[in-house]
Scaffold this motif. Structure first.
Motif, PDB file in Angstrom:
ATOM      1  N   ALA A  75       0.538  -1.460   0.498  1.00 33.69           N
ATOM      2  CA  ALA A  75      -0.205  -0.178  -0.015  1.00 33.69           C
ATOM      3  C   ALA A  75       0.574   1.288  -0.278  1.00 33.69           C
ATOM      4  CB  ALA A  75      -1.234   0.277   0.962  1.00 33.69           C
ATOM      5  N   HIS A  76       1.869   1.319   0.783  1.00 42.48           N
ATOM      6  CA  HIS A  76       2.548   2.435   0.650  1.00 42.48           C
ATOM      7  C   HIS A  76       3.620   2.826  -0.282  1.00 42.48           C
ATOM      8  CE1 HIS A  76       7.109   4.118   1.394  1.00 42.48           C
ATOM      9  NE2 HIS A  76       5.943   5.289   2.374  1.00 42.48           N
ATOM     10  N   LEU A  77       4.183   1.750  -1.025  1.00 41.76           N
ATOM     11  CA  LEU A  77       4.577   1.633  -2.883  1.00 41.76           C
ATOM     12  C   LEU A  77       3.634   2.158  -3.671  1.00 41.76           C
ATOM     13  CD1 LEU A  77       7.080   1.910  -4.128  1.00 41.76           C
ATOM     14  CD2 LEU A  77       6.062  -0.505  -5.108  1.00 41.76           C
ATOM     15  N   GLY A  78       2.175   2.420  -3.531  1.00 37.79           N
ATOM     16  CA  GLY A  78       1.130   2.834  -3.900  1.00 37.79           C
ATOM     17  C   GLY A  78       1.126   4.123  -4.362  1.00 37.79           C
ATOM     18  N   LEU A  79       0.975   4.270  -2.237  1.00 35.33           N
ATOM     19  CA  LEU A  79       0.734   5.663  -2.034  1.00 35.33           C
ATOM     20  C   LEU A  79       2.111   6.321  -3.001  1.00 35.33           C
ATOM     21  CD1 LEU A  79      -0.882   4.636   1.173  1.00 35.33           C
ATOM     22  CD2 LEU A  79      -2.079   5.805  -0.744  1.00 35.33           C
ATOM     23  N   ALA A  80       3.376   5.711  -2.278  1.00 37.96           N
ATOM     24  CA  ALA A  80       4.636   6.968  -2.682  1.00 37.96           C
ATOM     25  C   ALA A  80       4.377   7.644  -4.263  1.00 37.96           C
ATOM     26  CB  ALA A  80       5.770   6.385  -1.853  1.00 37.96           C
ATOM     27  N   ALA A  81       3.979   6.774  -4.926  1.00 41.83           N
ATOM     28  CA  ALA A  81       4.317   6.920  -6.454  1.00 41.83           C
ATOM     29  C   ALA A  81       3.361   7.888  -6.511  1.00 41.83           C
ATOM     30  CB  ALA A  81       3.951   5.695  -6.564  1.00 41.83           C
ATOM     31  N   ARG A  82       2.389   7.974  -5.928  1.00 39.26           N
ATOM     32  CA  ARG A  82       1.074   8.710  -6.490  1.00 39.26           C
ATOM     33  C   ARG A  82       1.430  10.268  -5.915  1.00 39.26           C
ATOM     34  NH1 ARG A  82      -0.703  10.513  -9.116  1.00 39.26           N
ATOM     35  NH2 ARG A  82      -3.426  11.486  -9.347  1.00 39.26           N
ATOM     36  N   LEU A  83       2.499  10.113  -4.874  1.00 41.62           N
ATOM     37  CA  LEU A  83       3.097  11.687  -4.651  1.00 41.62           C
ATOM     38  C   LEU A  83       3.787  11.885  -5.129  1.00 41.62           C
ATOM     39  CD1 LEU A  83       2.281  10.830  -0.964  1.00 41.62           C
ATOM     40  CD2 LEU A  83       0.995  12.470  -2.095  1.00 41.62           C
ATOM     41  N   ILE A  84       4.941  11.179  -5.591  1.00 40.79           N
ATOM     42  CA  ILE A  84       6.027  11.325  -6.507  1.00 40.79           C
ATOM     43  C   ILE A  84       6.008  12.141  -7.415  1.00 40.79           C
ATOM     44  CG2 ILE A  84       8.097  10.753  -7.290  1.00 40.79           C
ATOM     45  CD1 ILE A  84       8.454   8.802  -4.017  1.00 40.79           C
ATOM     46  N   SER A  85       5.297  10.823  -8.473  1.00 38.37           N
ATOM     47  CA  SER A  85       5.118  10.992  -9.790  1.00 38.37           C
ATOM     48  C   SER A  85       5.212  12.659 -10.247  1.00 38.37           C
ATOM     49  CB  SER A  85       4.167  10.512 -10.029  1.00 38.37           C
ATOM     50  OG  SER A  85       4.594   8.994 -10.013  1.00 38.37           O
ATOM     51  N   PRO A  86       3.920  13.351  -9.578  1.00 34.54           N
ATOM     52  CA  PRO A  86       3.282  14.782 -10.036  1.00 34.54           C
ATOM     53  C   PRO A  86       4.689  15.915  -9.312  1.00 34.54           C
ATOM     54  CG  PRO A  86       2.579  14.341  -8.050  1.00 34.54           C
ATOM     55  CD  PRO A  86       2.944  12.406  -8.886  1.00 34.54           C
ATOM     56  N   ALA A  87       5.005  15.751  -8.250  1.00 36.29           N
ATOM     57  CA  ALA A  87       6.140  16.247  -8.024  1.00 36.29           C
ATOM     58  C   ALA A  87       7.811  16.164  -8.607  1.00 36.29           C
ATOM     59  CB  ALA A  87       6.524  15.998  -6.665  1.00 36.29           C
ATOM     60  N   LEU A  88       7.397  15.233  -9.176  1.00 40.79           N
ATOM     61  CA  LEU A  88       9.004  15.056  -9.712  1.00 40.79           C
ATOM     62  C   LEU A  88       8.791  15.304 -11.486  1.00 40.79           C
ATOM     63  CD1 LEU A  88      11.666  14.045 -10.768  1.00 40.79           C
ATOM     64  CD2 LEU A  88      10.527  12.137 -11.006  1.00 40.79           C
ATOM     65  N   ALA A  89       7.678  15.569 -12.191  1.00 43.01           N
ATOM     66  CA  ALA A  89       6.964  16.050 -13.258  1.00 43.01           C
ATOM     67  C   ALA A  89       6.599  17.310 -13.061  1.00 43.01           C
ATOM     68  CB  ALA A  89       5.095  16.132 -13.121  1.00 43.01           C
ATOM     69  N   ALA A  90       6.469  18.215 -12.193  1.00 44.14           N
ATOM     70  CA  ALA A  90       6.551  19.789 -11.949  1.00 44.14           C
ATOM     71  C   ALA A  90       7.623  19.842 -11.518  1.00 44.14           C
ATOM     72  CB  ALA A  90       5.378  20.456 -10.521  1.00 44.14           C
ATOM     73  N   ALA A  91       8.535  19.819 -11.617  1.00 43.82           N
ATOM     74  CA  ALA A  91      10.407  19.487 -10.892  1.00 43.82           C
ATOM     75  C   ALA A  91      10.930  20.035 -12.995  1.00 43.82           C
ATOM     76  CB  ALA A  91      10.792  19.508  -9.675  1.00 43.82           C
ATOM     77  N   VAL A  92      11.148  19.390 -13.141  1.00 43.42           N
ATOM     78  CA  VAL A  92      10.797  18.489 -14.608  1.00 43.42           C
ATOM     79  C   VAL A  92      10.564  20.058 -15.621  1.00 43.42           C
ATOM     80  CG1 VAL A  92      11.447  17.773 -16.150  1.00 43.42           C
ATOM     81  CG2 VAL A  92      12.113  16.306 -14.260  1.00 43.42           C
ATOM     82  N   LEU A  93       8.883  20.017 -15.540  1.00 38.28           N
ATOM     83  CA  LEU A  93       8.238  20.906 -15.966  1.00 38.28           C
ATOM     84  C   LEU A  93       9.014  22.283 -16.484  1.00 38.28           C
ATOM     85  CD1 LEU A  93       5.468  18.725 -17.096  1.00 38.28           C
ATOM     86  CD2 LEU A  93       7.062  19.322 -18.377  1.00 38.28           C
ATOM     87  N   HIS A  94       8.661  22.726 -14.600  1.00 40.00           N
ATOM     88  CA  HIS A  94       8.250  23.469 -14.655  1.00 40.00           C
ATOM     89  C   HIS A  94       9.688  24.695 -13.621  1.00 40.00           C
ATOM     90  CE1 HIS A  94       4.939  23.656 -16.971  1.00 40.00           C
ATOM     91  NE2 HIS A  94       4.311  22.552 -16.469  1.00 40.00           N
ATOM     92  N   GLY A  95      10.689  23.356 -12.915  1.00 39.91           N
ATOM     93  CA  GLY A  95      11.317  24.359 -12.156  1.00 39.91           C
ATOM     94  C   GLY A  95      10.193  24.669 -10.511  1.00 39.91           C
ATOM     95  N   LYS A  96       9.286  23.869 -10.320  1.00 40.59           N
ATOM     96  CA  LYS A  96       8.293  23.993  -9.485  1.00 40.59           C
ATOM     97  C   LYS A  96       8.576  22.650  -8.298  1.00 40.59           C
ATOM     98  CE  LYS A  96       4.833  27.755 -11.045  1.00 40.59           C
ATOM     99  NZ  LYS A  96       5.339  28.733 -10.710  1.00 40.59           N
ATOM    100  N   VAL A  97       8.849  23.141  -6.896  1.00 40.06           N
ATOM    101  CA  VAL A  97       7.925  22.504  -6.315  1.00 40.06           C
ATOM    102  C   VAL A  97       6.818  22.279  -5.427  1.00 40.06           C
ATOM    103  CG1 VAL A  97       8.765  21.431  -3.682  1.00 40.06           C
ATOM    104  CG2 VAL A  97      10.400  22.738  -5.165  1.00 40.06           C
ATOM    105  N   LEU A  98       6.441  20.835  -5.753  1.00 40.37           N
ATOM    106  CA  LEU A  98       5.129  20.866  -5.057  1.00 40.37           C
ATOM    107  C   LEU A  98       5.305  19.691  -4.067  1.00 40.37           C
ATOM    108  CD1 LEU A  98       2.341  20.730  -6.439  1.00 40.37           C
ATOM    109  CD2 LEU A  98       2.803  18.669  -7.169  1.00 40.37           C
ATOM    110  N   ALA A  99       4.708  19.879  -2.926  1.00 37.72           N
ATOM    111  CA  ALA A  99       4.527  19.137  -2.082  1.00 37.72           C
ATOM    112  C   ALA A  99       3.539  19.698  -0.423  1.00 37.72           C
ATOM    113  CB  ALA A  99       6.174  19.264  -0.867  1.00 37.72           C
ATOM    114  N   SER A 100       2.813  19.264  -0.141  1.00 32.39           N
ATOM    115  CA  SER A 100       1.672  18.836   1.048  1.00 32.39           C
ATOM    116  C   SER A 100       1.405  18.591   1.917  1.00 32.39           C
ATOM    117  CB  SER A 100       0.833  19.097   0.021  1.00 32.39           C
ATOM    118  OG  SER A 100      -0.718  19.431   0.952  1.00 32.39           O
ATOM    119  N   GLY A 101       1.665  18.676   3.078  1.00 38.22           N
ATOM    120  CA  GLY A 101       1.766  17.611   4.880  1.00 38.22           C
ATOM    121  C   GLY A 101       0.077  16.335   4.000  1.00 38.22           C
TER     122      GLY A 101
END
Length: 243
Positions: A75-101
């Motif tokens: 379960a953790h692996l699936g959830l971690a993937a969902r948090l990481i994937s858009p964050a990595l994409a935002a950094a690569v595409l736009h140089g933005k950091v995407l993170a929320s508690g």
């Protein structure tokens, strides 16, 4: 790459990379319309239980036969993937950091396929201008030591070792990088540079190696093989136990 994208434009461009990157943005202090819920510990407990039942059924095993720590790791692996994937994409595409508690983000705990995810607009932040090392540092601080550490701490209550949980996180990062590079080959070099920098920094330092040719190999196992009858299921391609 541009750092001027609005939260809505960022969401649209990131989502365009595929379902594991799909993301909604809602104003901080408001609730997105629909069946969205906070990622509370009771809901995480329920998800672990559901994943355990699904794993047991898939292996033809009776309910309750899959170890809770195995279900929690999967379960953790699936959830971690969902948090990481858009964050990595935002950094690569736009140089933005995407993170929320975890208490601010919203999700729909569906089973089967990528979970729907919505972040408050406050989760979108520009990284200070500079080399990729600076962006990686911001991601390590705000993402890895933010919601991903919160998620690891929550899943650690199911007796999953931190070694495994951070290995899961590294595997999810590598998976996201692979999907971006496959979808957008022109972004492959930037994506791999940023991924390598993140893997070289705490808390991911030491969680994986790259073998000959740059193949990713984690130094732990997500434990999914133990969900199969006699605990003899197949291993993931990046598993430390794979030969």
């Amino acid at each position: 790459m541009t750092g001027t994208a609005t939260p809505t434009a960022l969401s649209e461009s990131v989502t365009g990379l595929g379902p594991f990157f799909a993301l909604r943005i809602h104003p901080l202090g408001t609730e997105p319309g629909g069946p969205w819920q906070p990622m509370s510990h009771p809901l995480l407990e329920a998800r672990v239980a559901t994943v355990g039942e699904r794993l047991a059924a898939a292996g033809g095993r009776p309910p309750g036969s899959v170890e809770p720590r195995v279900a929690a790791s999967v379960a953790h692996l699936g959830l971690a993937a969902r948090l990481i994937s858009p964050a990595l994409a935002a950094a690569v595409l736009h140089g933005k950091v995407l993170a929320s508690g975890l208490t601010e983000l919203r999700w729909q705990p569906v089973i089967g396929g990528p979970i729907p995810l919505s972040l408050p607009d406050s989760a979108v932040a520009d990284s200070p201008a500079g080399p990729p090392e600076r962006l990686a540092g911001e991601l390590s601080t705000r993402l890895m030591d933010g919601p991903l550490r919160e998620l690891a701490e929550a899943m650690g209550t199911f007796s999953v070792s931190r070694h495994i949980l951070w290995g899961n996180t590294a595997s999810a990062l590598n998976g996201a990088a692979t999907m971006i590079a496959t979808s957008r080959p022109e972004l492959a070099a930037r994506t791999r540079t940023l991924t390598s920098l993140l893997l070289a920094r705490p808390p991911l330092r030491g969680t994986a190696t790259t073998a000959g040719g740059g193949a990713f190999r984690r130094r732990s196992c997500c434990l999914i093989y133990r969900a199969a009858p006699d605990r003899k299921g197949p291993l993931c391609g990046d598993c430390a136990l794979a030969r």
